[in-house]
Design an enzyme around this catalytic site. Structure first.
Site, PDB file in Angstrom:
ATOM      1  N   SER A 171      14.339  -4.726  55.467  1.00 46.55           N
ATOM      2  CA  SER A 171      13.045  -4.818  54.781  1.00 46.55           C
ATOM      3  C   SER A 171      13.093  -5.971  53.786  1.00 46.55           C
ATOM      4  O   SER A 171      14.173  -6.295  53.260  1.00 46.55           O
ATOM      5  CB  SER A 171      12.785  -3.513  54.022  1.00 46.55           C
ATOM      6  OG  SER A 171      11.675  -3.661  53.150  1.00 46.55           O
ATOM      7  N   TYR A 220      14.887   4.138  48.862  1.00 40.35           N
ATOM      8  CA  TYR A 220      14.522   3.368  50.068  1.00 40.35           C
ATOM      9  C   TYR A 220      15.001   1.924  49.948  1.00 40.35           C
ATOM     10  O   TYR A 220      15.685   1.411  50.837  1.00 40.35           O
ATOM     11  CB  TYR A 220      13.000   3.403  50.246  1.00 40.35           C
ATOM     12  CG  TYR A 220      12.518   2.555  51.406  1.00 40.35           C
ATOM     13  CD1 TYR A 220      12.485   3.083  52.690  1.00 40.35           C
ATOM     14  CD2 TYR A 220      12.115   1.234  51.222  1.00 40.35           C
ATOM     15  CE1 TYR A 220      12.060   2.302  53.759  1.00 40.35           C
ATOM     16  CE2 TYR A 220      11.698   0.456  52.278  1.00 40.35           C
ATOM     17  CZ  TYR A 220      11.662   0.994  53.545  1.00 40.35           C
ATOM     18  OH  TYR A 220      11.254   0.231  54.607  1.00 40.35           O
TER      19      TYR A 220
HETATM   20  N1  LIG Z   1       5.948  -0.568  57.610  1.00 45.33           N
HETATM   21  C1  LIG Z   1       6.498  -1.368  56.731  1.00 45.33           C
HETATM   22  O1  LIG Z   1       5.829  -1.923  55.842  1.00 45.33           O
HETATM   23  C2  LIG Z   1       7.971  -1.660  56.785  1.00 45.33           C
HETATM   24  C3  LIG Z   1       8.465  -2.695  55.986  1.00 45.33           C
HETATM   25  C4  LIG Z   1       9.826  -2.958  56.003  1.00 45.33           C
HETATM   26  C5  LIG Z   1      10.662  -2.219  56.826  1.00 45.33           C
HETATM   27  N2  LIG Z   1      10.154  -1.226  57.599  1.00 45.33           N
HETATM   28  C6  LIG Z   1      11.078  -0.453  58.422  1.00 45.33           C
HETATM   29  O2  LIG Z   1      10.645  -0.428  59.758  1.00 45.33           O
HETATM   30  C7  LIG Z   1      11.163   0.742  60.404  1.00 45.33           C
HETATM   31  C8  LIG Z   1      10.039   1.437  61.153  1.00 45.33           C
HETATM   32  O3  LIG Z   1       9.092   1.925  60.211  1.00 45.33           O
HETATM   33  P1  LIG Z   1       7.529   1.977  60.499  1.00 45.33           P
HETATM   34  O4  LIG Z   1       6.878   1.230  59.421  1.00 45.33           O
HETATM   35  O5  LIG Z   1       7.242   1.634  61.904  1.00 45.33           O
HETATM   36  O6  LIG Z   1       7.251   3.536  60.203  1.00 45.33           O
HETATM   37  P2  LIG Z   1       6.534   4.683  61.065  1.00 45.33           P
HETATM   38  O7  LIG Z   1       5.230   4.214  61.598  1.00 45.33           O
HETATM   39  O8  LIG Z   1       6.553   5.867  60.170  1.00 45.33           O
HETATM   40  O9  LIG Z   1       7.531   4.916  62.281  1.00 45.33           O
HETATM   41  C9  LIG Z   1       8.804   5.457  62.064  1.00 45.33           C
HETATM   42  C10 LIG Z   1       9.394   5.880  63.381  1.00 45.33           C
HETATM   43  O10 LIG Z   1      10.709   6.398  63.115  1.00 45.33           O
HETATM   44  C11 LIG Z   1      10.803   7.738  63.610  1.00 45.33           C
HETATM   45  N3  LIG Z   1      11.741   8.469  62.760  1.00 45.33           N
HETATM   46  C12 LIG Z   1      11.655   8.690  61.424  1.00 45.33           C
HETATM   47  N4  LIG Z   1      12.686   9.445  61.021  1.00 45.33           N
HETATM   48  C13 LIG Z   1      13.439   9.685  62.123  1.00 45.33           C
HETATM   49  C14 LIG Z   1      14.618  10.426  62.355  1.00 45.33           C
HETATM   50  N5  LIG Z   1      15.220  11.103  61.368  1.00 45.33           N
HETATM   51  N6  LIG Z   1      15.134  10.463  63.610  1.00 45.33           N
HETATM   52  C15 LIG Z   1      14.511   9.802  64.612  1.00 45.33           C
HETATM   53  N7  LIG Z   1      13.383   9.111  64.459  1.00 45.33           N
HETATM   54  C16 LIG Z   1      12.853   9.058  63.231  1.00 45.33           C
HETATM   55  C17 LIG Z   1       9.355   8.244  63.590  1.00 45.33           C
HETATM   56  O11 LIG Z   1       9.128   9.308  64.492  1.00 45.33           O
HETATM   57  P3  LIG Z   1       9.282  10.843  63.997  1.00 45.33           P
HETATM   58  O12 LIG Z   1       8.631  10.929  62.633  1.00 45.33           O
HETATM   59  O13 LIG Z   1       8.603  11.658  65.035  1.00 45.33           O
HETATM   60  O14 LIG Z   1      10.743  11.085  63.950  1.00 45.33           O
HETATM   61  C18 LIG Z   1       8.625   6.984  64.056  1.00 45.33           C
HETATM   62  O15 LIG Z   1       8.753   6.839  65.451  1.00 45.33           O
HETATM   63  C19 LIG Z   1      11.774   1.596  59.289  1.00 45.33           C
HETATM   64  O16 LIG Z   1      13.172   1.410  59.249  1.00 45.33           O
HETATM   65  C20 LIG Z   1      11.151   1.019  58.036  1.00 45.33           C
HETATM   66  O17 LIG Z   1      11.948   1.224  56.902  1.00 45.33           O
HETATM   67  C21 LIG Z   1       8.829  -0.935  57.595  1.00 45.33           C
END
Ligand SMILES: NC(=O)c1ccc[n+]([C@@H]2O[C@H](COP(=O)([O-])OP(=O)(O)OC[C@H]3O[C@@H](n4cnc5c(N)ncnc54)[C@H](OP(=O)(O)O)[C@@H]3O)[C@@H](O)[C@H]2O)c1
Length: 253
Positions: A139, A152
């Site tokens: 991130s 986080y």
């Molecule tokens: N969105 C942003 O602004 C942003 C910025 C920087 C980094 N990121 C990183 O990008 C990655 C994806 O995040 P996102 O933004 O796409 O969030 P999201 O829309 O909430 O998607 C998260 C995904 O991870 C799964 N997940 C969460 N906890 C899990 C667990 N314990 N075991 C297996 N699967 C799990 C969720 O499915 P379930 O809930 O069904 O398990 C979902 O498929 C993360 O690492 C996040 O930190 C995001």
């Protein structure tokens, strides 16, 4: 690394960034296995993209991580790309951290323990493949923390550090180490409706794929890409600005 003909495991591939990358990897002729905790989200992803292979797994639990890798090794012995994407984000007011420790610990377990454990356990297999990659999703907050999400931000800084060590140790091996450094992206991170201020997830995923295909190993985008070139004092200022902005918008925090 060639980005077709691989067998890829994307943790947390049922939504957001993971799903957007999974779909693009699928379209380029890769086999893609996604995992997540909620079966209905996995089913939804599969209904929209019937070629996706889905496995229910909670990567917070060490035993489920090992079951996932055992499934991959047995079912797809040629699998060669691990995308550590699953993550959660929690807001924590350190002055009122009254939840049981398990509440805080799970963010560390999902965002940091899981990718490290999966990587170490998968490496013996990956090192034997003709070509392989580990892709860690960190991130922009790894560089300048969001003070309202202190655990986080720390997990992402730790994962970024681990990724750099991994790359150094694996230099000259068949395993490429890639870091994706997203800015704020409009996904369900932190819960549906809480992260709508970010860049559109499809634009972000298209940008990441273009850089992946060009051979980049550290992939930023928009604000996060700019942040990668800042010096420590500028990063500290960025963190302060974000914190002030958050406080102004969230008087009840
Ligand atoms: N969105 C942003 O602004 C942003 C910025 C920087 C980094 N990121 C990183 O990008 C990655 C994806 O995040 P996102 O933004 O796409 O969030 P999201 O829309 O909430 O998607 C998260 C995904 O991870 C799964 N997940 C969460 N906890 C899990 C667990 N314990 N075991 C297996 N699967 C799990 C969720 O499915 P379930 O809930 O069904 O398990 C979902 O498929 C993360 O690492 C996040 O930190 C995001």
């Amino acid at each position: 690394m060639e980005w077709n003909g691989n067998t890829v495991l994307v943790t947390g591939g049922s939504n957001g960034i993971g799903l957007a990358l999974a779909v693009r990897l699928l379209a380029r002729g890769n086999r893609v296995v996604i995992c997540g905790r909620r079966q209905d989200k996995l089913d939804e992803a599969r209904a929209a993209h019937p070629d996706l292979i889905t496995v229910r797994c909670d990567v917070m639990r060490p035993e489920e991580r090992m079951e996932l890798l055992a499934y991959m090794n047995e079912t797809y012995p040629e699998w060669n790309v691990l995308v550590n994407n699953a993550g959660i984000q929690q807001h924590v007011n350190v002055r009122r951290a009254n939840e049981p420790w398990e509440h805080y610990e799970r963010e560390i377990a999902i965002n940091f323990d899981a990718p490290v454990h999966l990587t170490l356990a998968a490496l013996p297999h990956l090192l034997e493949q003709p070509r392989a990659a580990v892709i860690n999703v960190t991130s922009g907050l790894a560089l300048a923390p969001a003070a309202w999400a202190p655990i986080y931000s720390a997990t992402k800084a730790a994962l970024r550090s681990f990724t750099e060590s991994l790359r150094l140790q694996l230099e000259g091996s068949r395993v490429e180490v890639i870091e994706i450094v997203p800015p704020a992206v409009n996904t369900d991170l932190g819960g549906p409706g809480l992260h709508t201020f970010g860049v559109p997830v499809d634009d972000f995923a298209d940008g990441v794929m273009a850089k992946l295909l060009a051979g980049a190993v550290e992939i930023g985008y928009a604000d996060a890409e700019r942040r990668l070139s800042l010096v420590p004092e500028e990063l500290r200022e960025a963190a302060k600005r974000m914190w002030s902005g958050f406080q102004a918008r969230n008087s009840h925090f």
